[in-house]
Motif scaffolding. Structure first.
Motif, PDB file in Angstrom:
ATOM      1  N   PRO A  99      72.839  23.561  32.104  1.00  0.00           N
ATOM      2  CA  PRO A  99      74.045  22.812  31.710  1.00  0.00           C
ATOM      3  C   PRO A  99      75.042  23.672  30.928  1.00  0.00           C
ATOM      4  N   LEU A 100      74.532  24.512  30.032  1.00  0.00           N
ATOM      5  CA  LEU A 100      75.406  25.412  29.283  1.00  0.00           C
ATOM      6  C   LEU A 100      76.082  26.401  30.224  1.00  0.00           C
ATOM      7  N   PHE A 101      75.321  26.980  31.128  1.00  0.00           N
ATOM      8  CA  PHE A 101      75.868  27.935  32.093  1.00  0.00           C
ATOM      9  C   PHE A 101      76.970  27.281  32.931  1.00  0.00           C
ATOM     10  N   ASN A 102      76.719  26.070  33.430  1.00  0.00           N
ATOM     11  CA  ASN A 102      77.716  25.353  34.239  1.00  0.00           C
ATOM     12  C   ASN A 102      78.988  25.096  33.437  1.00  0.00           C
ATOM     13  N   ARG A 103      78.832  24.658  32.196  1.00  0.00           N
ATOM     14  CA  ARG A 103      79.984  24.361  31.339  1.00  0.00           C
ATOM     15  C   ARG A 103      80.805  25.626  31.074  1.00  0.00           C
ATOM     16  N   LEU A 104      80.137  26.734  30.767  1.00  0.00           N
ATOM     17  CA  LEU A 104      80.850  27.992  30.516  1.00  0.00           C
ATOM     18  C   LEU A 104      81.559  28.491  31.774  1.00  0.00           C
ATOM     19  N   PHE A 105      80.897  28.359  32.918  1.00  0.00           N
ATOM     20  CA  PHE A 105      81.508  28.759  34.187  1.00  0.00           C
ATOM     21  C   PHE A 105      82.797  27.965  34.425  1.00  0.00           C
ATOM     22  N   LEU A 106      82.706  26.637  34.282  1.00  0.00           N
ATOM     23  CA  LEU A 106      83.886  25.799  34.516  1.00  0.00           C
ATOM     24  C   LEU A 106      84.995  26.081  33.511  1.00  0.00           C
ATOM     25  N   ASN A 107      84.632  26.407  32.280  1.00  0.00           N
ATOM     26  CA  ASN A 107      85.654  26.744  31.284  1.00  0.00           C
ATOM     27  C   ASN A 107      86.408  28.014  31.647  1.00  0.00           C
ATOM     28  N   THR A 108      85.707  29.012  32.199  1.00  0.00           N
ATOM     29  CA  THR A 108      86.422  30.231  32.604  1.00  0.00           C
ATOM     30  C   THR A 108      87.333  29.951  33.799  1.00  0.00           C
ATOM     31  N   VAL A 109      86.880  29.115  34.720  1.00  0.00           N
ATOM     32  CA  VAL A 109      87.724  28.757  35.870  1.00  0.00           C
ATOM     33  C   VAL A 109      88.959  28.003  35.384  1.00  0.00           C
ATOM     34  N   LYS A 110      88.758  27.090  34.451  1.00  0.00           N
ATOM     35  CA  LYS A 110      89.872  26.308  33.898  1.00  0.00           C
ATOM     36  C   LYS A 110      90.875  27.218  33.185  1.00  0.00           C
ATOM     37  N   THR A 111      90.384  28.199  32.461  1.00  0.00           N
ATOM     38  CA  THR A 111      91.244  29.099  31.689  1.00  0.00           C
ATOM     39  C   THR A 111      91.974  30.115  32.561  1.00  0.00           C
ATOM     40  N   PHE A 112      91.258  30.732  33.510  1.00  0.00           N
ATOM     41  CA  PHE A 112      91.831  31.849  34.272  1.00  0.00           C
ATOM     42  C   PHE A 112      92.216  31.498  35.708  1.00  0.00           C
ATOM     43  N   GLY A 113      91.901  30.304  36.169  1.00  0.00           N
ATOM     44  CA  GLY A 113      92.200  29.931  37.547  1.00  0.00           C
ATOM     45  C   GLY A 113      91.129  30.370  38.528  1.00  0.00           C
ATOM     46  N   ARG A 114      90.180  31.111  38.053  1.00  0.00           N
ATOM     47  CA  ARG A 114      89.005  31.545  38.812  1.00  0.00           C
ATOM     48  C   ARG A 114      87.954  32.048  37.826  1.00  0.00           C
ATOM     49  N   LEU A 158      85.997  44.189  34.172  1.00  0.00           N
ATOM     50  CA  LEU A 158      86.167  44.208  32.725  1.00  0.00           C
ATOM     51  C   LEU A 158      87.310  43.299  32.279  1.00  0.00           C
ATOM     52  N   LEU A 159      88.365  43.241  33.085  1.00  0.00           N
ATOM     53  CA  LEU A 159      89.542  42.442  32.731  1.00  0.00           C
ATOM     54  C   LEU A 159      89.504  41.087  33.446  1.00  0.00           C
ATOM     55  N   PRO A 160      90.141  40.094  32.853  1.00  0.00           N
ATOM     56  CA  PRO A 160      90.178  38.768  33.493  1.00  0.00           C
ATOM     57  C   PRO A 160      90.891  38.828  34.843  1.00  0.00           C
ATOM     58  N   PRO A 161      90.536  37.925  35.757  1.00  0.00           N
ATOM     59  CA  PRO A 161      91.179  37.914  37.074  1.00  0.00           C
ATOM     60  C   PRO A 161      92.649  37.536  36.953  1.00  0.00           C
ATOM     61  N   SER A 162      93.455  38.040  37.884  1.00  0.00           N
ATOM     62  CA  SER A 162      94.887  37.749  37.821  1.00  0.00           C
ATOM     63  C   SER A 162      95.419  37.116  39.098  1.00  0.00           C
ATOM     64  N   GLY A 163      94.601  36.915  40.100  1.00  0.00           N
ATOM     65  CA  GLY A 163      95.110  36.419  41.379  1.00  0.00           C
ATOM     66  C   GLY A 163      95.048  34.918  41.574  1.00  0.00           C
ATOM     67  N   GLY A 164      94.377  34.199  40.716  1.00  0.00           N
ATOM     68  CA  GLY A 164      94.218  32.759  40.916  1.00  0.00           C
ATOM     69  C   GLY A 164      95.464  31.986  40.547  1.00  0.00           C
ATOM     70  N   ASP A 165      95.628  30.822  41.141  1.00  0.00           N
ATOM     71  CA  ASP A 165      96.749  29.941  40.829  1.00  0.00           C
ATOM     72  C   ASP A 165      96.326  29.066  39.653  1.00  0.00           C
ATOM     73  N   LYS A 166      96.554  29.580  38.430  1.00  0.00           N
ATOM     74  CA  LYS A 166      96.102  28.895  37.214  1.00  0.00           C
ATOM     75  C   LYS A 166      96.663  27.480  37.113  1.00  0.00           C
ATOM     76  N   SER A 167      97.933  27.317  37.427  1.00  0.00           N
ATOM     77  CA  SER A 167      98.557  25.997  37.255  1.00  0.00           C
ATOM     78  C   SER A 167      97.939  24.966  38.202  1.00  0.00           C
ATOM     79  N   LYS A 168      97.626  25.379  39.420  1.00  0.00           N
ATOM     80  CA  LYS A 168      97.000  24.458  40.368  1.00  0.00           C
ATOM     81  C   LYS A 168      95.600  24.052  39.890  1.00  0.00           C
ATOM     82  N   VAL A 169      94.829  25.026  39.421  1.00  0.00           N
ATOM     83  CA  VAL A 169      93.481  24.751  38.932  1.00  0.00           C
ATOM     84  C   VAL A 169      93.538  23.871  37.689  1.00  0.00           C
ATOM     85  N   GLN A 170      94.481  24.142  36.802  1.00  0.00           N
ATOM     86  CA  GLN A 170      94.599  23.331  35.587  1.00  0.00           C
ATOM     87  C   GLN A 170      95.017  21.900  35.916  1.00  0.00           C
TER      88      GLN A 170
END
Length: 189
Positions: free
Chosen positions: A113-128, A163-175
């Protein structure tokens, strides 16, 4: 192998709650086992998909929420694609997961559950997904920091982790998706 089922009263039957949450009719399952044969993780679980459905049909109680398959299921929907009665077992697993979290059932090894929550938080923040942040936070929160750290340099060298956060995702669409989801959750309570 003997399966023990702690039967609940008809008023709070687990199958009715799962069927309502997952929007499925589990009485249509006639145990052809095609879901279990196609499941990529069934061999690693003590209870494959067909057995979970059968246990629900037989009146299983909250002990079913401790089944490891609810945390190892990949939600790949192979079971759904193979089912002649179109029972969406991935939705059943999602319902069981949410019930396990609501009822604060003991977490399995590794704290999925913790892993799933952290994964979804990174997707929410970075768009992927941003693996490095997710892994670092997971290791810190579980206190299991040192195992696997020797693999980190090889993963970077082979390009398996950035090392760096992803930059290709559509953050606004994911948010917007996450925002809609939280609005829908609020309207169902």
């Amino acid at each position: 192998m003997t399966i023990r089922i702690g039967k609940q009263s008809a008023g709070d039957s687990l199958i009715r709650i799962v069927e309502k949450k997952a929007d499925v009719n589990l009485s249509k399952c006639y145990q052809c086992k095609k879901c279990s044969v196609g499941c990529p993780v069934a061999g690693q679980a003590k209870s494959p998909p067909s057995e979970i459905i059968r246990r629900l049909q037989l009146g299983a109680g909250s002990e079913l929420l401790q089944t490891e398959l609810i945390w190892t299921c990949l939600s790949c929907e192979t079971c759904y694609a193979r089912c002649p009665n179109e029972i969406n077992f991935a939705a059943v697993i999602d319902a069981l997961r949410s019930m396990a979290l609501e009822r604060v059932v003991s977490k399995p090894k590794g704290n999925p559950p913790l892993f799933n929550r952290l994964f979804l938080n990174t997707v929410k923040t970075f768009g992927r997904a941003y693996d490095l942040q997710m892994i670092a936070l997971y290791k810190i929160r579980t206190g299991n920091i040192l195992p696997d750290t020797d693999k980190f340099p090889t993963m970077i060298k082979k390009g398996k982790i950035a090392l760096l956060p992803p930059s290709g995702g559509d953050k606004s669409k994911v948010q917007r998706i996450f925002s809609r989801l939280s609005q829908n959750k609020g309207s169902t309570k």
